[in-house]
Design an enzyme around this catalytic site. Structure first.
Site, PDB file in Angstrom:
ATOM      1  N   LYS A 111      -7.901  15.712 -38.100  1.00 44.93           N
ATOM      2  CA  LYS A 111      -6.996  15.449 -36.966  1.00 44.93           C
ATOM      3  C   LYS A 111      -5.756  16.331 -37.034  1.00 44.93           C
ATOM      4  O   LYS A 111      -5.203  16.721 -36.019  1.00 44.93           O
ATOM      5  CB  LYS A 111      -6.615  13.975 -36.922  1.00 44.93           C
ATOM      6  N   LYS A 194     -19.381  14.516 -33.659  1.00 46.17           N
ATOM      7  CA  LYS A 194     -19.606  13.118 -33.287  1.00 46.17           C
ATOM      8  C   LYS A 194     -19.098  12.820 -31.877  1.00 46.17           C
ATOM      9  O   LYS A 194     -18.171  13.480 -31.396  1.00 46.17           O
ATOM     10  CB  LYS A 194     -18.958  12.172 -34.321  1.00 46.17           C
ATOM     11  N   LYS A 197     -14.152   8.992 -28.459  1.00 46.32           N
ATOM     12  CA  LYS A 197     -13.508   8.567 -27.224  1.00 46.32           C
ATOM     13  C   LYS A 197     -12.260   9.386 -26.915  1.00 46.32           C
ATOM     14  O   LYS A 197     -11.657   9.218 -25.864  1.00 46.32           O
ATOM     15  CB  LYS A 197     -13.258   7.062 -27.209  1.00 46.32           C
TER      16      LYS A 197
HETATM   17  P1  AMP Z   1     -12.224   4.485 -33.053  1.00 45.43           P
HETATM   18  O1  AMP Z   1     -12.829   5.197 -31.898  1.00 45.43           O
HETATM   19  O2  AMP Z   1     -11.771   5.409 -34.121  1.00 45.43           O
HETATM   20  O3  AMP Z   1     -11.218   3.458 -32.641  1.00 45.43           O
HETATM   21  O4  AMP Z   1     -13.433   3.681 -33.744  1.00 45.43           O
HETATM   22  C1  AMP Z   1     -13.835   2.362 -33.412  1.00 45.43           C
HETATM   23  C2  AMP Z   1     -15.162   2.055 -34.072  1.00 45.43           C
HETATM   24  O5  AMP Z   1     -16.185   2.875 -33.492  1.00 45.43           O
HETATM   25  C3  AMP Z   1     -15.191   2.336 -35.579  1.00 45.43           C
HETATM   26  O6  AMP Z   1     -15.975   1.346 -36.214  1.00 45.43           O
HETATM   27  C4  AMP Z   1     -15.863   3.676 -35.674  1.00 45.43           C
HETATM   28  O7  AMP Z   1     -16.499   3.871 -36.903  1.00 45.43           O
HETATM   29  C5  AMP Z   1     -16.888   3.558 -34.540  1.00 45.43           C
HETATM   30  N1  AMP Z   1     -17.291   4.891 -34.056  1.00 45.43           N
HETATM   31  C6  AMP Z   1     -16.468   5.828 -33.489  1.00 45.43           C
HETATM   32  N2  AMP Z   1     -17.175   6.946 -33.177  1.00 45.43           N
HETATM   33  C7  AMP Z   1     -18.468   6.702 -33.559  1.00 45.43           C
HETATM   34  C8  AMP Z   1     -19.692   7.475 -33.494  1.00 45.43           C
HETATM   35  N3  AMP Z   1     -19.711   8.706 -32.973  1.00 45.43           N
HETATM   36  N4  AMP Z   1     -20.844   6.901 -33.957  1.00 45.43           N
HETATM   37  C9  AMP Z   1     -20.841   5.633 -34.464  1.00 45.43           C
HETATM   38  N5  AMP Z   1     -19.721   4.866 -34.558  1.00 45.43           N
HETATM   39  C10 AMP Z   1     -18.555   5.382 -34.109  1.00 45.43           C
END
Ligand code: AMP
Length: 330
Positions: A111, A194, A197
């Site tokens: 990041k 990956k 969002k």
């Molecule tokens: P965040 O988007 O960082 O707030 O992540 C929220 C949840 O989504 C966490 O448990 C992450 O590990 C999961 N997550 C985010 N991106 C992925 C992805 N590409 N594949 C699987 N899990 C994801």
């Protein structure tokens, strides 16, 4: 009864990958545990986000959690910032680690690269200490997350263990629970990165849960594949097709082996149509429920207030115990 916790940052719009990595496993197991699910809003502020946008995202995520099947009669659903003990304990956790180890965290390094040279990066740097507090505060032993969070959970264990070694047994140490299928959902256009969002709203490789269904269909139909022409799971040599197989397995609740067998004679176009149909039906059902919840902001706020009241009971008791342990209660 063991405790389970997970959370999502209210940055950007929830993706299908967020559902698979964090929410699905949680919803399926919520009755087995003392369950807490939170909106990681303070984590969401580590890099600037428009206040109006984060407010909107918080309500979106609350409605989305409900639409995905969180049962508030069983599970505390709350905003991290409503339970001040997260920050209190987060600060104490920062005494359990070194600058060196935080600067070696994979997420911080990647990041930081995306930030400009002089951008503020302290929030990103201490992210793992707050995340450790989010989990240790509730003695959570089960944390359903995507593979990208593995290192953060390991650090949480390290910080908790160091604290226990110095002050005596205080925290239970968590285990991560990474989904068997879809631990890391990849971008449809570039299956070497990956799905995230933080991607732009019009990114063709990211399936947002609130995207128009026809847009989702188009994104899947234009997903990057390979020139082999055969449908079977091979993450290393066929990352695009393997990613699509993961998606269809998750939304139809089938195994990779079952998918390999079922789709082995399909050409890529017909296989993509199957994936698109399955994913779109699945998302459409969630969207219908989402909009019902989202239209009632008063109810959503009530859910979060009640959830925070429930979470605070554990958190304040634990923080009192922690203060006693370190000598801050006289
Ligand atoms: P965040 O988007 O960082 O707030 O992540 C929220 C949840 O989504 C966490 O448990 C992450 O590990 C999961 N997550 C985010 N991106 C992925 C992805 N590409 N594949 C699987 N899990 C994801």
């Amino acid at each position: 009864m063991k405790t389970m916790i997970t959370g999502v940052r209210p940055t950007g719009s929830i993706t299908l990958a967020n559902y698979i990595g964090g929410i699905k496993g949680f919803v399926e197991q919520q009755y087995k545990y003392n369950s807490l699910i939170f909106i990681a809003d303070i984590h969401g502020l580590t890099t600037y986000i428009d206040p109006k946008e984060i407010r909107n995202n918080i309500l979106d995520i609350t409605a989305m959690y409900m639409a995905c099947g969180i049962d508030i009669n069983n599970t505390a659903l709350f905003m991290q910032s409503d339970v001040l003990e997260h920050c209190n304990l987060g600060f104490l956790m920062s005494f359990q680690c070194s600058v060196g180890e935080l600067s070696r965290m994979t997420q911080f390094k990647s990041k930081k690269q995306q930030l400009g040279k002089n951008e503020k990066d302290m929030g990103l740097f201490i992210y793992p200490t707050l995340m450790a507090a989010d989990i240790l505060l509730y003695d959570a032993e089960i944390v359903p997350v995507g593979a990208d969070q593995r290192q953060h959970i390991e650090k949480t264990r390290d910080f908790g263990e160091r604290f226990n070694n110095i002050y005596g047994n205080t925290f239970k140490l968590p285990e991560y629970q990474i989904p068997k299928i879809g631990a890391k959902i990849m971008n449809l256009q570039d299956p070497t990165i990956k799905m995230s969002k933080s991607a732009p709203k019009d990114d063709k490789g990211t399936i947002f849960m609130l995207d128009d269904i026809e847009i989702t269909r188009k994104k899947i139909m234009s997903a990057c594949t390979d020139s082999d022409g055969k449908v079977y799971y091979d993450e290393e040599n066929k990352p695009g097709i393997s990613n699509l197989i993961s998606l269809i397995c998750v939304v139809n609740n089938i195994t990779i082996e079952e998918a390999n067998e079922k789709y082995k004679d399909y050409n890529y176009k017909d296989f993509k149509i199957e994936v698109a149909d399955s994913v779109c039906n699945f998302i459409k059902e969630i969207q219908d429920k989402f909009y019902q919840y989202r239209n009632d902001e008063k109810y959503l706020k009530e859910i979060l207030t009640n959830g925070a009241n429930k979470a605070r009971v554990y958190a304040s008791k634990k923080m009192k115990f922690v203060k006693e342990k370190v000598g801050l209660s006289i």
